[in-house]
Design an enzyme around this catalytic site. Structure first.
Site, short mmCIF file in Angstrom:
data_model
loop_
_atom_site.label_atom_id
_atom_site.label_comp_id
_atom_site.label_asym_id
_atom_site.label_seq_id
_atom_site.Cartn_x
_atom_site.Cartn_y
_atom_site.Cartn_z
N ASP A 131 28.01 -8.83 -21.24
CA ASP A 131 28.90 -7.70 -21.09
C ASP A 131 29.80 -7.57 -22.30
O ASP A 131 30.55 -8.56 -22.73
CB ASP A 131 29.52 -7.34 -20.04
CG ASP A 131 30.15 -5.84 -20.01
OD1 ASP A 131 29.49 -5.11 -18.99
OD2 ASP A 131 30.91 -5.63 -20.78
N ILE A 132 29.60 -6.53 -23.28
CA ILE A 132 30.45 -6.39 -24.57
C ILE A 132 31.86 -6.20 -24.15
O ILE A 132 31.95 -5.49 -22.99
CB ILE A 132 29.97 -5.29 -25.32
CG1 ILE A 132 28.37 -5.61 -25.72
CG2 ILE A 132 30.71 -5.16 -26.61
CD1 ILE A 132 27.67 -4.53 -26.65
N GLU A 139 26.56 -1.15 -21.92
CA GLU A 139 26.84 -2.19 -22.93
C GLU A 139 26.75 -3.37 -22.06
O GLU A 139 27.12 -4.56 -22.58
CB GLU A 139 28.33 -2.06 -23.42
CG GLU A 139 29.37 -1.43 -22.53
CD GLU A 139 29.66 -2.30 -21.50
OE1 GLU A 139 29.05 -2.13 -20.29
OE2 GLU A 139 30.67 -3.00 -21.60
P1 GH3 Z 1 35.19 -4.66 -20.45
O1 GH3 Z 1 35.84 -5.64 -21.70
O2 GH3 Z 1 35.82 -4.91 -19.27
O3 GH3 Z 1 33.59 -4.73 -20.22
O4 GH3 Z 1 35.41 -3.19 -20.98
P2 GH3 Z 1 34.51 -2.19 -21.59
O5 GH3 Z 1 35.39 -1.18 -22.40
O6 GH3 Z 1 33.69 -2.75 -22.48
O7 GH3 Z 1 33.82 -1.58 -20.31
P3 GH3 Z 1 33.80 -0.17 -19.74
O8 GH3 Z 1 32.97 -0.24 -18.58
O9 GH3 Z 1 35.19 0.44 -19.26
O10 GH3 Z 1 33.14 0.89 -20.79
C1 GH3 Z 1 31.85 0.66 -21.24
C2 GH3 Z 1 31.56 1.74 -22.22
O11 GH3 Z 1 30.46 1.68 -22.89
C3 GH3 Z 1 31.76 3.23 -21.72
C4 GH3 Z 1 30.70 4.00 -22.19
O12 GH3 Z 1 30.78 5.16 -22.83
C5 GH3 Z 1 30.01 3.03 -23.44
N1 GH3 Z 1 28.57 3.14 -23.57
C6 GH3 Z 1 27.70 2.90 -22.47
N2 GH3 Z 1 26.69 3.14 -23.03
C7 GH3 Z 1 26.63 3.43 -24.31
C8 GH3 Z 1 25.72 3.83 -25.48
O13 GH3 Z 1 24.53 3.80 -25.30
N3 GH3 Z 1 26.34 4.15 -26.67
C9 GH3 Z 1 27.62 3.95 -26.95
N4 GH3 Z 1 28.16 4.14 -28.06
N5 GH3 Z 1 28.47 3.69 -25.91
C10 GH3 Z 1 27.86 3.42 -24.57
MG MG Z 2 32.13 -4.17 -21.30
MG MG Z 3 30.28 -3.09 -18.28
#
Ligand code: GH3
Ligand code: MG
Ligand code: MG
Length: 340
Positions: A219-220, A262
C-alpha cells in the site's frame, strides 16, 4: 458440468487446429506464388505447435487445474460446435472447387473461431501457468500474421477484401476487450478479478508439489496527500511508477496485480521461506529510490506465506488476510517498512 464443457472445448480446439494444419499444408503445396506458399507453410507449422498446446492444456483441464475463465462454457462450446460443422462443410466443398478464394474462405473460418473473446481470456489466463508449450503471445502473433497474409494474398474478390478488413477490426477490438477484462487500465497490471482466479489455480498446482506460497499486500504511504498536493493526474503517474517498480521486481512466474486504489498485491507461487522478507525489503527500497515527476513515494508491505498442503478456495482469502494484518502493522509502526 462446466468442467466437462471445458474438456470438450479444448478437444474441439485441438481438432480444429489439426484440421488447420492439414489445410494449410495443402494450400502451401497448391500455391502458385512463392510468397503465398511460404505464408501457408508458416501458418501450418504454427498450427502444429497449437495442437501440442491444446494437448497439454487438456491434461491440465483433466486434473481440474485450469483457471475458470469461461463465464458460460456451454455457450462457447455451442458456438464452437456450430463453427466446426461449417468448417467441415467448407473443407468438403473445397475438394471440388477451383476458385482461388475458397481456400481463403476456409482459412478465415478456421481462424475466426479463435476470435471468440473467450479464447483471448483463456490465453491470458494460462500465460502464468507453467506449461511446456505455453503459446504466450505466439497465438496473437499467429493471428496477426494470418491477417496480414490474408490481406496480402487473399483479396481476390471484393467480398474477401471486406472479410480481411472485418477480421482486422474484430481482432483489434477483441484484444482491447480482453485487456479491459483482465488488466487494470491505468497500470497494465492484472486486475483483482483475474488475479484472484489465476492465483487460486496456482495454489492448487502448488499443493501437489508442496510448495511454499507467498503474498505481499502493498500500500502506498500517504497517497491521499500526493493527490491533495500535486493533483489527481500526478497521483496517477505515481501509481504507474510504483506499478512498474513492482512488476520489475517480480519473476515471470510471480503474479502482480492492482488490488484496488493505491493497493497492490504480489503472489509468489513458490518462494524460499527465508527469502520473502528480503524480496520485500528490496522492493521497499526500490520504491523509495524512485520518484515520479519529482514526487517521492514509499510503500508499506505486509507479507504472508504458507507451505501448501490442504488447499481450498479459502486458502487465498486467508493468505491475503494475514498479509493485510501485517500491512496494518507496518502502517502502525510508522510506514515505509515490511512486516512479515
Ligand atoms: P496510508 O499511508 O495510511 O495508506 O494513507 P493513504 O493516504 O495512502 O491512504 P488513504 O486510504 O487515506 O487514501 C488513499 C487515496 O488513494 C485516496 C484515493 O483518492 C486515492 N486513489 C485511489 N485510487 C486512485 C487512482 O486511481 N488515482 C489517484 N490519483 N488516486 C487514487
Ligand atoms: Mg495508502
Ligand atoms: Mg489504502
Amino acid at each position: 458440468m462446466a468442467k466437462d464443457n471445458i474438456t470438450e472445448i479444448i478437444e474441439l480446439c485441438q481438432t480444429l487446429d489439426r484440421l488447420a494444419f492439414y489445410t494449410y499444408e495443402k494450400f502451401s503445396n497448391a500455391a502458385e506464388e512463392a510468397g503465398a506458399r511460404s505464408f501457408w507453410r508458416s501458418m501450418a507449422s504454427e498450427e502444429r505447435f497449437h495442437v501440442k498446446f491444446w494437448l497439454e492444456l487438456q491434461n491440465v483441464a483433466k486434473k481440474n487445474q485450469l483457471p475458470h475463465v469461461f463465464d458460460s462454457p456451454a455457450e462457447v462450446l455451442l458456438d464452437l460446435k456450430k463453427s466446426t460443422v461449417k468448417i467441415k462443410k467448407l473443407f468438403k466443398n473445397l475438394e471440388n472447387s477451383k476458385r482461388k478464394g475458397d481456400a481463403y474462405m476456409l482459412a478465415w473460418r478456421l481462424e475466426f473461431v479463435m476470435l471468440h473473446p473467450a479464447f483471448l481470456m483463456l490465453f491470458n489466463a494460462v500465460k502464468s501457468l507453467p506449461l511446456k508449450s505455453n503459446p504466450g503471445p505466439s497465438y496473437k502473433m499467429h493471428i496477426n500474421r494470418f491477417i496480414s497474409g490474408f490481406n496480402r494474398y487473399g483479396r481476390v474478390t471484393p467480398e474477401l477484401e471486406l472479410l480481411g478488413e472485418t477480421l482486422q477490426f474484430l481482432w483489434d477490438e477483441n484484444n482491447t476487450l480482453s485487456d479491459l477484462a483482465t488488466k487494470d487500465g491505468l497500470t497494465g497490471l492484472l486486475n483483482r478479478r483475474s488475479f484472484t482466479g489465476i492465483a487460486r489455480q496456482f495454489l492448487y498446482l502448488g499443493e501437489r508439489n508442496r510448495s511454499n506460497a507467498g503474498i505481499f499486500m502493498i500500500d502506498i504511504d500517504n497517497f491521499k496527500m500526493v493527490n491533495d498536493r500535486h493533483g489527481h493526474a500526478a497521483g496517477d503517474e505515481v501509481l504507474k511508477k510504483v506499478a512498474s517498480v513492482i512488476q520489475g521486481s517480480c519473476r515471470k512466474s510471480d503474479l502482480a496485480a492492482r488490488f484496488g486504489g493505491e493497493e497492490f498485491v504480489i503472489f509468489f507461487p513458490d518462494v524460499q521461506p527465508a527469502a520473502l522478507l528480503k524480496i520485500g525489503e528490496k522492493l521497499r527500497a526500490a520504491v523509495e529510490k524512485t520518484s515520479a515527476s519529482g514526487i517521492s513515494v514509499t510503500v508499506s508491505i505486509g507479507a504472508a506465506q504458507e507451505k501448501l498442503s490442504k488447499v481450498s478456495d479459502q486458502t487465498l482469502v486467508e493468505l491475503i488476510k494475514k498479509a493485510d494484518e501485517n500491512l496494518y502493522a507496518a502502517k502502525k509502526a510508522g510506514k515505509n517498512r515490511v512486516v512479515a
